[in-house]
Write an enzyme that holds these catalytic residues in place. Structure first.
Site, PDB file in Angstrom:
ATOM      1  N   GLY A  46       3.370 -25.178   4.695  1.00 17.78           N
ATOM      2  CA  GLY A  46       4.354 -26.167   5.386  1.00 17.78           C
ATOM      3  C   GLY A  46       4.889 -25.439   6.518  1.00 17.78           C
ATOM      4  CB  SER A  48       6.533 -19.662   6.868  1.00 13.42           C
ATOM      5  OG  SER A  48       6.481 -19.467   8.074  1.00 13.42           O
ATOM      6  CB  CYS A  78      -1.018 -22.169   4.771  1.00 18.76           C
ATOM      7  SG  CYS A  78      -1.056 -22.379   6.595  1.00 18.76           S
ATOM      8  CB  ILE A 133      -3.113 -26.847   9.254  1.00 17.73           C
ATOM      9  CG1 ILE A 133      -4.195 -27.706   8.687  1.00 17.73           C
ATOM     10  CG2 ILE A 133      -2.226 -27.561  10.224  1.00 17.73           C
ATOM     11  CD1 ILE A 133      -3.656 -28.732   7.688  1.00 17.73           C
ATOM     12  NE  ARG A 134       1.113 -24.748  14.805  1.00 18.63           N
ATOM     13  CZ  ARG A 134       2.473 -24.382  14.788  1.00 18.63           C
ATOM     14  NH1 ARG A 134       3.316 -24.869  13.925  1.00 18.63           N
ATOM     15  NH2 ARG A 134       3.063 -23.653  15.525  1.00 18.63           N
ATOM     16  CG  HIS A 169      -3.397 -26.181   3.986  1.00 15.24           C
ATOM     17  ND1 HIS A 169      -2.228 -26.576   3.471  1.00 15.24           N
ATOM     18  CD2 HIS A 169      -3.273 -25.556   5.364  1.00 15.24           C
ATOM     19  CE1 HIS A 169      -1.381 -26.356   4.448  1.00 15.24           C
ATOM     20  NE2 HIS A 169      -1.823 -25.866   5.464  1.00 15.24           N
ATOM     21  CD  GLU A 171      -2.889 -27.638   0.077  1.00 25.28           C
ATOM     22  OE1 GLU A 171      -3.602 -26.290   0.227  1.00 25.28           O
ATOM     23  OE2 GLU A 171      -1.944 -27.448   1.123  1.00 25.28           O
TER      24      GLU A 171
HETATM   25  N1  GLN Z   1       2.321 -22.400  11.089  1.00 27.61           N
HETATM   26  C1  GLN Z   1       3.032 -22.402   9.834  1.00 27.61           C
HETATM   27  C2  GLN Z   1       3.903 -21.341   9.701  1.00 27.61           C
HETATM   28  O1  GLN Z   1       3.895 -20.213  10.462  1.00 27.61           O
HETATM   29  C3  GLN Z   1       2.123 -22.652   8.661  1.00 27.61           C
HETATM   30  C4  GLN Z   1       1.344 -23.699   8.425  1.00 27.61           C
HETATM   31  C5  GLN Z   1       0.823 -24.195   7.477  1.00 27.61           C
HETATM   32  O2  GLN Z   1       1.285 -23.874   6.135  1.00 27.61           O
HETATM   33  N2  GLN Z   1      -0.095 -25.099   7.462  1.00 27.61           N
HETATM   34  O3  GLN Z   1       4.689 -21.222   8.717  1.00 27.61           O
END
Ligand code: GLN
Length: 196
Positions: A46, A48, A78, A133-134, A169, A171
């Site tokens: 999500g 952080s 993540c 994802i990022r 991820h 999941e």
């Molecule tokens: N970029 C988000 C962060 O720094 C982490 C991305 C993710 O959980 N998919 O919190």
């Protein structure tokens, strides 16, 4: 065996589904009182900073630290990896600081914000499907941290005793073998076996 998924923000229902597919009973955790009935906990991806702030607001930081001190397994994916890390490079944000790793957020750069690969993981027979994802990267690890997978020379899955983290991820695919790996950790901690 009951595993909770911290449900303050992020990919909660996907983790619940993967845990169920891996054979565990899974519940969304919204209140600290629920922790006492759990054998393991997943902290999802999500944002952080948001997850950290909400954890602080609702008293989860202290309670999850106690949960960890009791030796109960925790799996952070993540953003969940970020909040578990001892150190977040260049940032002061509320987090758990339980695992002896230093992480960098959004570390893959712009072109590579989001991608999917087959990733070999120590302890799992064939490569698993991993969605980034990022994603954050693990920059430094303490002596007791075992690296379970590396992508492009970067550490992306690691374990320190009862703590497991992935910068991707697991999941978001139908491949639930990393959740199976975690449920195995939970089963072993419940029966008092050492890591195997
Ligand atoms: N970029 C988000 C962060 O720094 C982490 C991305 C993710 O959980 N998919 O919190």
């Amino acid at each position: 065996m009951k595993i909770g998924v911290l449900a303050l923000q992020g990919a909660v229902s996907e983790h619940i589904r993967s845990l169920e597919q891996a054979g565990a009973e899974a519940v969304a955790v919204k209140k600290t009182q629920q922790l006492s009935e759990l054998d393991g906990l997943v902290i999802p991806g999500g944002e952080s900073t948001t997850i950290g702030k909400l954890m602080q607001k609702y008293g989860f930081i202290e309670q999850i630290r106690e949960f960890s001190e009791a030796g109960k397994p925790i799996f952070g994916t993540c953003a969940g990896l970020i909040v578990l890390a001892k150190e977040i490079e260049g940032q002061e944000q509320p987090h758990l600081g339980l695992m002896d790793i230093t992480v960098t957020r959004n570390a893959f750069g712009r072109q590579k914000e989001s991608f999917e690969i087959d990733l070999p993981v120590v302890g799992i027979e064939q490569p698993i499907r991993a969605v980034f994802i990022r994603a954050p990267l693990i920059r430094e690890i303490g002596a007791d941290v075992e690296v379970l997978s590396v992508y492009n020379g970067e550490m992306v899955t690691a374990r320190e005793g009862h703590l497991l983290v992935s910068s991707f991820h697991p999941e978001l695919t139908d491949d639930y073998r990393l959740h199976e790996y975690f449920t195995q950790m939970v089963r072993q901690s419940k029966t008092g076996e050492s890591k195997g």
